[in-house]
Design a protein around this motif. Sequence first.
Motif, PDB file in Angstrom:
ATOM      1  N   THR A  11       0.765  -1.245  -0.019  1.00  0.00           N
ATOM      2  CA  THR A  11       0.001  -0.068  -0.007  1.00  0.00           C
ATOM      3  C   THR A  11       0.924   1.206  -0.024  1.00  0.00           C
ATOM      4  N   THR A  12       1.847   1.157   0.512  1.00  0.00           N
ATOM      5  CA  THR A  12       2.901   2.360   0.744  1.00  0.00           C
ATOM      6  C   THR A  12       3.257   2.739  -0.812  1.00  0.00           C
ATOM      7  N   SER A  49      -6.492   2.500   2.282  1.00  0.00           N
ATOM      8  CA  SER A  49      -6.137   1.161   1.974  1.00  0.00           C
ATOM      9  C   SER A  49      -7.397   0.771   1.750  1.00  0.00           C
ATOM     10  N   ARG A  65       0.318   9.573  -5.373  1.00  0.00           N
ATOM     11  CA  ARG A  65       0.727  10.936  -5.074  1.00  0.00           C
ATOM     12  C   ARG A  65       1.678  11.539  -6.222  1.00  0.00           C
ATOM     13  N   ARG A 125       0.528   4.272  -2.556  1.00  0.00           N
ATOM     14  CA  ARG A 125       0.486   5.605  -1.887  1.00  0.00           C
ATOM     15  C   ARG A 125       1.504   6.587  -2.684  1.00  0.00           C
ATOM     16  N   ARG A 138      -6.715  12.032   1.048  1.00  0.00           N
ATOM     17  CA  ARG A 138      -6.139  10.699   1.692  1.00  0.00           C
ATOM     18  C   ARG A 138      -6.367   9.722   0.769  1.00  0.00           C
ATOM     19  N   ILE A 139      -5.336   8.733   0.840  1.00  0.00           N
ATOM     20  CA  ILE A 139      -5.201   7.425   0.158  1.00  0.00           C
ATOM     21  C   ILE A 139      -5.520   6.192   1.090  1.00  0.00           C
TER      22      ILE A 139
END
Length: 163
Positions: free
Chosen positions: A54-55, A72, A62, A58, A69-70
Motif C-alpha cells: 500500500t505504501t 487502503s 501521489r 500511495r 487521503r489515500i
Amino acid sequence: MSAVGHHASIVGTPTRMRWADEEDTRAFAERLARSPALAGAFIALHGDLGAGKTTLVRHLLRALGAQGRIKSPTYAVVEPYVLPQFPAWHFDFYRFDDPREWEDAGFRDIFAGPGLKIAEWPDKAAAVLPTPDLDVHVVLDDDDAHRLVTVTPNTERGLELLA
Ligand code: ADP
Ligand code: MG
C-alpha cells in the motif's frame, strides 16, 4: 488486442532492488510515474501483510497527482482515483472470495477500459484477473528493516514501464 485475457507471456528479465527505507519506495514509484506506458497498465503487488504494498501505491498515486487521503481498499476492495492524466483504480483482493463480484461490481469493465489498475493480493482473484504488465514482489528481509523487491515484466507494456 483486448486489454483483458491472458496473452502469450513475454518473460522479461526480473529486476531486483533493495529498499532500505520508504524513500527508496518513493524513488521507484516516481520512476514508474514518469513512464508514458503507465496509462492503461496493470500492476500486481505481491507480499505479506506489512510488506509495503500500500505504501508503494500511495507514493505512486501521489506522484501522479492524487490529492487527499489515500485509503487502503482492504474493505472496499477498490478505491477509484481521478488523476490529472488518467483514471486509476487501487484494488486489494484480500477479502475477495466471490467471483460473481467480478461482474456485479463492474471489475471486468474497469480492467477492459483505459487507466491504471494496481492490485494487492492478486492471487486471490487469479481466476478472473488478466495478466499483469508488471508483477512486483516485496519481501521484508530478516532484520525487518529493508525490503527485497523483484519486478517482473510480463508484457510489452511491462517492458516499457521499466525502460
Ligand atoms: P502492505 O500493504 O503490504 O500490507 P503497508 O504498505 O501498509 O504494507 O506497510 C506496512 C508498514 O510498513 C507501514 O507502517 C509502512 O510505513 C512501512 N513501510 C512500507 N514500506 C516501507 C519501506 N520501504 N521502508 C520502511 N518501512 C516501510
Ligand atoms: Mg496493503
